[in-house]
Design a protein around this motif. Structure first.
Motif, PDB file in Angstrom:
ATOM      1  N   LEU A 163      58.148  42.643  56.092  1.00  0.00           N
ATOM      2  CA  LEU A 163      58.258  42.048  54.765  1.00  0.00           C
ATOM      3  C   LEU A 163      58.691  40.592  54.898  1.00  0.00           C
ATOM      4  N   SER A 166      59.361  38.850  48.570  1.00  0.00           N
ATOM      5  CA  SER A 166      59.237  39.847  47.509  1.00  0.00           C
ATOM      6  C   SER A 166      59.694  39.248  46.188  1.00  0.00           C
ATOM      7  N   ASN A 176      54.820  41.893  47.045  1.00  0.00           N
ATOM      8  CA  ASN A 176      55.371  41.811  48.401  1.00  0.00           C
ATOM      9  C   ASN A 176      54.375  41.129  49.323  1.00  0.00           C
TER      10      ASN A 176
END
Length: 182
Positions: A163, A166, A176
């Protein structure tokens, strides 16, 4: 060296099929077409408004035919002109003479060279995405707050991701940004 970025609407259970319209993709009896529309108030605008410019758009045949049949016929729409002017690379062995402006037919084998020349964006095109996972640099997933229980999924195999960013929209869509895990 360019980069390939996937931008895709997905449900919480990973379905990407027919987010925009009820008639978009009824394959395999899928009856939830248009599922993203109630949540899309500002989600795609945020993603496309981030200022990143792409040299071209990679589209699979099915997505290309859907987009080419819809977007050029949408008057007074902010996306239509941008899509018309965008270079479009249709990955297909069956499309012969694409009529939509700035469209070019290529093969999967052409993608690595094209990637060295420019940044590319993939919208929709699940089969294409699953065919080139090693070439994709980022996934921007618009994750909608619903499950569908059936439909075609974005990912077909195990793929670890990291990730990178976000954000959440006012309608509960989580945007995301992922990159492939090292």
């Amino acid at each position: 060296m360019g980069e390939i970025t996937v931008v895709c609407n997905v449900s919480l259970d990973g379905v990407m099929q027919a987010p925009g319209r009820p008639d978009e993709d009824p394959r395999d009896g899928f009856r939830y077409g248009g599922w993203a529309t109630p949540y899309s108030q500002d989600a795609m605008g945020r993603v496309l408004g981030r200022g990143r410019r792409f040299g071209g758009m990679l589209l699979g045949r099915r997505t290309y035919e859907d987009f080419a049949g819809f977007w050029p016929n949408q008057p007074d729409n902010p996306y239509s002109e941008a899509l018309d002017n965008q270079q479009k690379y249709v990955v297909s062995s069956t499309v012969q003479n694409p009529a939509w402006a700035n469209s070019h037919v290529i093969t999967l084998d052409d993608i690595p060279k094209l990637k060295t020349e420019q940044d590319l964006i993939v919208l929709g095109s699940g089969h294409l995405i699953r065919s080139i996972p090693d070439l994709i640099g980022h996934y921007i997933l618009l994750i909608h707050p619903l499950t569908l229980g059936s439909g075609h999924h974005l990912f077909g195999n195990h793929q670890p991701l990291t990730l990178d960013d976000s954000e959440t929209t006012t309608t509960g869509v989580v945007i995301n940004t992922y990159s492939p895990a090292a």
